[in-house]
Scaffold this active site. Sequence first.
Site, PDB file in Angstrom:
ATOM      1  N   HIS A 157      12.962   1.201 -21.002  1.00  0.00           N
ATOM      2  CA  HIS A 157      12.703  -0.157 -21.482  1.00  0.00           C
ATOM      3  C   HIS A 157      11.567  -0.692 -20.623  1.00  0.00           C
TER       4      HIS A 157
ATOM      5  N   TYR B 178      26.886   1.262 -21.672  1.00  0.00           N
ATOM      6  CA  TYR B 178      26.556   0.537 -22.896  1.00  0.00           C
ATOM      7  C   TYR B 178      27.696   0.729 -23.913  1.00  0.00           C
TER       8      TYR B 178
ATOM      9  N   GLN C 146       9.884   1.039  -7.612  1.00  0.00           N
ATOM     10  CA  GLN C 146       9.400  -0.290  -7.237  1.00  0.00           C
ATOM     11  C   GLN C 146       8.742  -1.074  -8.373  1.00  0.00           C
TER      12      GLN C 146
ATOM     13  N   GLN D 127      -0.763   4.081   6.223  1.00  0.00           N
ATOM     14  CA  GLN D 127       0.670   4.017   6.549  1.00  0.00           C
ATOM     15  C   GLN D 127       1.526   4.965   5.714  1.00  0.00           C
TER      16      GLN D 127
ATOM     17  N   LYS E 254      16.646 -14.235   9.799  1.00  0.00           N
ATOM     18  CA  LYS E 254      17.161 -14.915   8.590  1.00  0.00           C
ATOM     19  C   LYS E 254      18.682 -14.841   8.546  1.00  0.00           C
TER      20      LYS E 254
HETATM   21  P1  FAD Z   1      -3.024   1.034   5.479  1.00  0.00           P
HETATM   22  O1  FAD Z   1      -2.117   1.959   4.811  1.00  0.00           O
HETATM   23  O2  FAD Z   1      -2.605   0.444   6.757  1.00  0.00           O
HETATM   24  O3  FAD Z   1      -4.407   1.791   5.683  1.00  0.00           O
HETATM   25  C1  FAD Z   1      -5.461   1.269   6.464  1.00  0.00           C
HETATM   26  C2  FAD Z   1      -6.385   2.402   6.889  1.00  0.00           C
HETATM   27  O4  FAD Z   1      -7.574   1.861   7.440  1.00  0.00           O
HETATM   28  C3  FAD Z   1      -5.800   3.302   7.956  1.00  0.00           C
HETATM   29  O5  FAD Z   1      -5.835   4.647   7.527  1.00  0.00           O
HETATM   30  C4  FAD Z   1      -6.708   3.082   9.175  1.00  0.00           C
HETATM   31  O6  FAD Z   1      -6.890   4.268   9.938  1.00  0.00           O
HETATM   32  C5  FAD Z   1      -8.000   2.674   8.521  1.00  0.00           C
HETATM   33  N1  FAD Z   1      -8.909   1.861   9.342  1.00  0.00           N
HETATM   34  C6  FAD Z   1      -8.645   0.672   9.946  1.00  0.00           C
HETATM   35  N2  FAD Z   1      -9.755   0.207  10.564  1.00  0.00           N
HETATM   36  C7  FAD Z   1     -10.736   1.127  10.336  1.00  0.00           C
HETATM   37  C8  FAD Z   1     -12.107   1.210  10.693  1.00  0.00           C
HETATM   38  N3  FAD Z   1     -12.721   0.241  11.369  1.00  0.00           N
HETATM   39  N4  FAD Z   1     -12.807   2.309  10.310  1.00  0.00           N
HETATM   40  C9  FAD Z   1     -12.204   3.306   9.599  1.00  0.00           C
HETATM   41  N5  FAD Z   1     -10.919   3.253   9.235  1.00  0.00           N
HETATM   42  C10 FAD Z   1     -10.196   2.177   9.582  1.00  0.00           C
HETATM   43  N6  FAD Z   1       5.257   0.572   0.766  1.00  0.00           N
HETATM   44  C11 FAD Z   1       5.836   0.721  -0.396  1.00  0.00           C
HETATM   45  O7  FAD Z   1       5.372   0.161  -1.385  1.00  0.00           O
HETATM   46  N7  FAD Z   1       6.958   1.486  -0.547  1.00  0.00           N
HETATM   47  C12 FAD Z   1       7.511   2.129   0.481  1.00  0.00           C
HETATM   48  O8  FAD Z   1       8.517   2.800   0.309  1.00  0.00           O
HETATM   49  C13 FAD Z   1       6.910   2.008   1.728  1.00  0.00           C
HETATM   50  N8  FAD Z   1       7.433   2.614   2.792  1.00  0.00           N
HETATM   51  C14 FAD Z   1       6.843   2.473   3.998  1.00  0.00           C
HETATM   52  C15 FAD Z   1       7.406   3.109   5.081  1.00  0.00           C
HETATM   53  C16 FAD Z   1       6.823   3.007   6.315  1.00  0.00           C
HETATM   54  C17 FAD Z   1       7.451   3.688   7.483  1.00  0.00           C
HETATM   55  C18 FAD Z   1       5.634   2.241   6.487  1.00  0.00           C
HETATM   56  C19 FAD Z   1       4.966   2.125   7.824  1.00  0.00           C
HETATM   57  C20 FAD Z   1       5.077   1.587   5.407  1.00  0.00           C
HETATM   58  C21 FAD Z   1       5.676   1.694   4.168  1.00  0.00           C
HETATM   59  N9  FAD Z   1       5.175   1.040   3.054  1.00  0.00           N
HETATM   60  C22 FAD Z   1       5.763   1.201   1.841  1.00  0.00           C
HETATM   61  C23 FAD Z   1       4.056   0.105   3.169  1.00  0.00           C
HETATM   62  C24 FAD Z   1       2.733   0.712   2.713  1.00  0.00           C
HETATM   63  O9  FAD Z   1       2.513   1.941   3.348  1.00  0.00           O
HETATM   64  C25 FAD Z   1       1.617  -0.274   2.993  1.00  0.00           C
HETATM   65  O10 FAD Z   1       1.838  -1.456   2.272  1.00  0.00           O
HETATM   66  C26 FAD Z   1       0.268   0.304   2.587  1.00  0.00           C
HETATM   67  O11 FAD Z   1       0.018   1.489   3.306  1.00  0.00           O
HETATM   68  C27 FAD Z   1      -0.861  -0.679   2.853  1.00  0.00           C
HETATM   69  O12 FAD Z   1      -2.026  -0.068   2.434  1.00  0.00           O
HETATM   70  P2  FAD Z   1      -3.454  -0.440   3.007  1.00  0.00           P
HETATM   71  O13 FAD Z   1      -4.387   0.533   2.376  1.00  0.00           O
HETATM   72  O14 FAD Z   1      -3.738  -1.875   2.833  1.00  0.00           O
HETATM   73  O15 FAD Z   1      -3.386  -0.207   4.573  1.00  0.00           O
HETATM   74  P1  NAP Z   2       8.922  -7.100   6.052  1.00  0.00           P
HETATM   75  O1  NAP Z   2       9.688  -6.572   4.917  1.00  0.00           O
HETATM   76  O2  NAP Z   2       8.149  -8.333   5.873  1.00  0.00           O
HETATM   77  O3  NAP Z   2       9.934  -7.245   7.252  1.00  0.00           O
HETATM   78  C1  NAP Z   2       9.568  -7.746   8.488  1.00  0.00           C
HETATM   79  C2  NAP Z   2      10.818  -8.045   9.318  1.00  0.00           C
HETATM   80  O4  NAP Z   2      10.417  -8.612  10.525  1.00  0.00           O
HETATM   81  C3  NAP Z   2      11.754  -9.000   8.658  1.00  0.00           C
HETATM   82  O5  NAP Z   2      13.080  -8.526   8.863  1.00  0.00           O
HETATM   83  C4  NAP Z   2      11.528 -10.303   9.398  1.00  0.00           C
HETATM   84  O6  NAP Z   2      12.778 -10.902   9.292  1.00  0.00           O
HETATM   85  C5  NAP Z   2      11.085  -9.838  10.764  1.00  0.00           C
HETATM   86  N1  NAP Z   2      10.128 -10.704  11.445  1.00  0.00           N
HETATM   87  C6  NAP Z   2       9.047 -11.319  10.919  1.00  0.00           C
HETATM   88  N2  NAP Z   2       8.394 -12.013  11.876  1.00  0.00           N
HETATM   89  C7  NAP Z   2       9.070 -11.838  13.034  1.00  0.00           C
HETATM   90  C8  NAP Z   2       8.896 -12.289  14.362  1.00  0.00           C
HETATM   91  N3  NAP Z   2       7.871 -13.072  14.695  1.00  0.00           N
HETATM   92  N4  NAP Z   2       9.791 -11.911  15.286  1.00  0.00           N
HETATM   93  C9  NAP Z   2      10.825 -11.122  14.968  1.00  0.00           C
HETATM   94  N5  NAP Z   2      11.047 -10.656  13.722  1.00  0.00           N
HETATM   95  C10 NAP Z   2      10.175 -11.012  12.761  1.00  0.00           C
HETATM   96  O7  NAP Z   2       7.876  -6.022   6.554  1.00  0.00           O
HETATM   97  P2  NAP Z   2       8.053  -4.526   7.001  1.00  0.00           P
HETATM   98  O8  NAP Z   2       9.461  -4.116   7.161  1.00  0.00           O
HETATM   99  O9  NAP Z   2       7.157  -4.427   8.161  1.00  0.00           O
HETATM  100  O10 NAP Z   2       7.446  -3.734   5.792  1.00  0.00           O
HETATM  101  C11 NAP Z   2       6.065  -3.897   5.429  1.00  0.00           C
HETATM  102  C12 NAP Z   2       5.890  -3.724   3.952  1.00  0.00           C
HETATM  103  O11 NAP Z   2       6.154  -2.397   3.592  1.00  0.00           O
HETATM  104  C13 NAP Z   2       6.844  -4.609   3.178  1.00  0.00           C
HETATM  105  O12 NAP Z   2       6.171  -5.247   2.127  1.00  0.00           O
HETATM  106  C14 NAP Z   2       7.836  -3.666   2.626  1.00  0.00           C
HETATM  107  O13 NAP Z   2       8.258  -4.061   1.344  1.00  0.00           O
HETATM  108  C15 NAP Z   2       7.067  -2.367   2.544  1.00  0.00           C
HETATM  109  N6  NAP Z   2       8.036  -1.296   2.683  1.00  0.00           N
HETATM  110  C16 NAP Z   2       8.767  -0.977   1.615  1.00  0.00           C
HETATM  111  C17 NAP Z   2       9.729  -0.007   1.725  1.00  0.00           C
HETATM  112  C18 NAP Z   2      10.548   0.390   0.534  1.00  0.00           C
HETATM  113  O14 NAP Z   2      11.415   1.237   0.665  1.00  0.00           O
HETATM  114  N7  NAP Z   2      10.316  -0.150  -0.628  1.00  0.00           N
HETATM  115  C19 NAP Z   2       9.963   0.605   2.933  1.00  0.00           C
HETATM  116  C20 NAP Z   2       9.189   0.258   4.011  1.00  0.00           C
HETATM  117  C21 NAP Z   2       8.235  -0.727   3.891  1.00  0.00           C
HETATM  118  P3  NAP Z   2      13.252 -12.217  10.080  1.00  0.00           P
HETATM  119  O15 NAP Z   2      12.057 -13.093  10.065  1.00  0.00           O
HETATM  120  O16 NAP Z   2      14.410 -12.728   9.307  1.00  0.00           O
HETATM  121  O17 NAP Z   2      13.653 -11.715  11.406  1.00  0.00           O
HETATM  122 FE1  SF4 Z   3       8.442   4.072 -11.078  1.00  0.00          FE
HETATM  123 FE2  SF4 Z   3       7.606   4.601  -8.594  1.00  0.00          FE
HETATM  124 FE3  SF4 Z   3       7.728   6.570 -10.414  1.00  0.00          FE
HETATM  125 FE4  SF4 Z   3       5.893   4.715 -10.633  1.00  0.00          FE
HETATM  126  S1  SF4 Z   3       6.075   6.175  -8.962  1.00  0.00           S
HETATM  127  S2  SF4 Z   3       7.195   5.480 -12.267  1.00  0.00           S
HETATM  128  S3  SF4 Z   3       6.974   2.902  -9.889  1.00  0.00           S
HETATM  129  S4  SF4 Z   3       9.445   5.401  -9.629  1.00  0.00           S
END
Ligand code: FAD
Ligand code: NAP
Ligand code: SF4
Length: 677
Positions: free
Chosen positions: A31, A170, A343, A415, A569
């Site tokens: 859906h 369903y 997501q 990341q 929170k």
């Molecule tokens: P980044 O991924 O941070 O990439 C920035 C890049 O810029 C880096 O490679 C860095 O080396 C490079 N860079 C910085 N400055 C310079 C410079 N001056 N010159 C050259 N290179 C430079 N998101 C999800 O949607 N689902 C998830 O399940 C999920 N899981 C996550 C799990 C973990 C453990 C982490 C850490 C993140 C996760 N995220 C997840 C979040 C997601 O990875 C980030 O939102 C995403 O990577 C952001 O993308 P970006 O390209 O903006 O930045």
């Molecule tokens: P986030 O989801 O925004 O969580 C940040 C955490 O830090 C919150 O628990 C927040 O809660 C706390 N925080 C914020 N400011 C703070 C402060 N000044 N001092 C102490 N605690 C503070 O961000 P994230 O966990 O870093 O993840 C980054 C992004 O990656 C998010 O958008 C997330 O959705 C994505 N991601 C997604 C997945 C997934 O499985 N879908 C997995 C990993 C990451 P409180 O303010 O309540 O303490």
């Molecule tokens: Fe859905 Fe994630 Fe697969 Fe895209 S990559 S179809 S959002 S599960």
Amino acid sequence: MTATNRYPLLFSPLDLGFTRLKNRALMGSMHTGLEDVPGGFERQAAFFAERARGGVGMIITGGIPPNEEAGGGAKLSNPEEAAQHRIVTEAVHAADPDVKICMQILHTGPLAGTPACVAPSAIRSRIGRYVPNELDEAGIEKQIADFATCAAMARLAGYDGVEIIGSAGYLLSTFLVEKTNQRTDQWGGSFENRMRFPVEVVRRVREAVGDDFIVIFRIAAMDMLEGGMSWDEVVTLAKAVEAAGANIISTHFTWHEAQVPTIATMVPRAAFTQVTGRLRKELSVPMITSNRINMPDVAEAVLERGDADIVSMARPMLADPDLVLKAAEGREDEINTCIACNQACLDHTFTGQLVSCLVNPRACRETELTYAPAAAPKRLAVVGAGPAGLSYATVAAQRGHKVTLFDAAADIGGQFNLARRIPGKEEFDETLRYYRRMIEVLGVELRLNTQADPDSLKAAGFDEVIVATGIEPRRPQLEGIDHPKVVGYIDAILGRKPIGQRVAIMGAGGIGFDVAELITHSGPSAALDIDVFAKEWGVDFKNHPRGGVTGVTPVVASSGREVTLLQRKTDSVGKGLGRTTGWTHRLTLLRRGVKMISGVEYLRIDDEGLHALVAGEPRLFEVDTVIVCAGQTPLRTLYDDLQRQGVKASLVGGAFEAAELDAKRAIDQASRLAAVV
Ligand code: FAD
Ligand code: NAP
Ligand code: SF4
């Protein structure tokens, strides 16, 4: 070897007597929400036609209700409504006359969000909004007749067949199990009575559409419910449905209320197909299997094992409409693989948003987000090869721009290179493989190990610099934040600093949960091992107890670390996680003994541990390590410097806005900007 020979079974036709499927690849029903928006038929037409051109053999549409009480959008019950559907069927058949398109008839029964919803008994589902109205004899006859009419209208609309969904909680499935069917008439009681309704629906649908029309029945081969269907009942139902006129049976492995993940990232690929394989031995009609089959080699292996005749890939077709074509042409390394994150697809469905895909923001946006050739190709520098920079660079290059992509790191991914190390997120590797290959295919000039600086960017004379430099982890201002026991999440994930036995995690967002998963994990990842997965979720594939589940709280292996996940929170911890996956992460950690505490005010960190107030009361967390997962702030130094030097620059991804940034938003924003540069 020709490409199709690599998947001889996937690309072999299937003869159904009156018609033929050109291959064994099916796009399963989803859906998308396009069913319900203005202009939805035109948008569905574009969506499905793109998949038809992409090589799939058969498509099943999203669920269409047969009447008002079935819930879930615009019904199909008369010729005027059928005329609208012609927009879809004609587009698909024009794209490829050999592609079959079947319409799913979906009656959500007690899950319909209307007070008029119906069910065999007046039992409210845990996830339903209303107590359903118990059907009387006339009501039952009306529902059956409406199914038959709907199927006849689907034929009139030009569909090649229908799929009747008899699973998932369903309407049809609620007749099948005692938990939801407590009737004492001919529609309840014994299993023979309980299956009467679905079997009668199939019989009357067949009667209404004639013999030369595909009728698929989707059966809950494992409904994952305690007290659900036994194996004998599954077999009995499948045989009865076959005898009633179904010419394909499709297996399903869920009930929306069940507490077993069946499609999320932590589910191993093709984990459930063995169940289809067992049922297939009992039947003579072809069988469809599904769930976590996201690449052609996985599909071929399923067919090779004899688990099924047809392989359903639903979300993988959101991620890459050309999946089948790429497999046929030996370009599987160009497939944009579904990473099973849910997501942008299922999480959107369950929050009332239009479906799309994290790795392919064009999914369901085919008419509005197009990557047309650039009128005037530019020289573009993209700085940062995280998800934002990668998607910008590849979309811009696809449109004909000359792109140079810089990253300071030794590899692309940003990341995502951290995310891929979390057990259960192994699929993230596929996204990196995809981008790596597309960089080559599209001729993006990749400069790794290169810290881009404003002077050299300016000197190179790019028309525009796209700054995708991502984020910096937030370091809360707190007494003792520089204490040796404090570790940032990047160091924790990369194993650059030792993590003690007793750990407090500051911040319980997605990353806090992922870090907790990583440091409490023990043994092989369940996502890579079906036996471990089965054990961790209480699934018994071998003995197939009722519903396929043991009913005993599963034991999840643990590293033995004592971990407390904290947030400021006062909401319950994990509330902000994905709608359809958050509960799995929470449950896994709770089963490993992780404590979750909200409403925390951090005071200081010292040799004793982390001092805080919890609900106003002083509390000392005596820990060896405090891991900081407190969100991020944008990394914009390069952008600011470029601005100062008058270089045309724009921001994308985390560098643009770090708050609540995830890869879905980063890729979507970058793709949209690159589509118009
Ligand atoms: P980044 O991924 O941070 O990439 C920035 C890049 O810029 C880096 O490679 C860095 O080396 C490079 N860079 C910085 N400055 C310079 C410079 N001056 N010159 C050259 N290179 C430079 N998101 C999800 O949607 N689902 C998830 O399940 C999920 N899981 C996550 C799990 C973990 C453990 C982490 C850490 C993140 C996760 N995220 C997840 C979040 C997601 O990875 C980030 O939102 C995403 O990577 C952001 O993308 P970006 O390209 O903006 O930045
Ligand atoms: P986030 O989801 O925004 O969580 C940040 C955490 O830090 C919150 O628990 C927040 O809660 C706390 N925080 C914020 N400011 C703070 C402060 N000044 N001092 C102490 N605690 C503070 O961000 P994230 O966990 O870093 O993840 C980054 C992004 O990656 C998010 O958008 C997330 O959705 C994505 N991601 C997604 C997945 C997934 O499985 N879908 C997995 C990993 C990451 P409180 O303010 O309540 O303490
Ligand atoms: Fe859905 Fe994630 Fe697969 Fe895209 S990559 S179809 S959002 S599960």
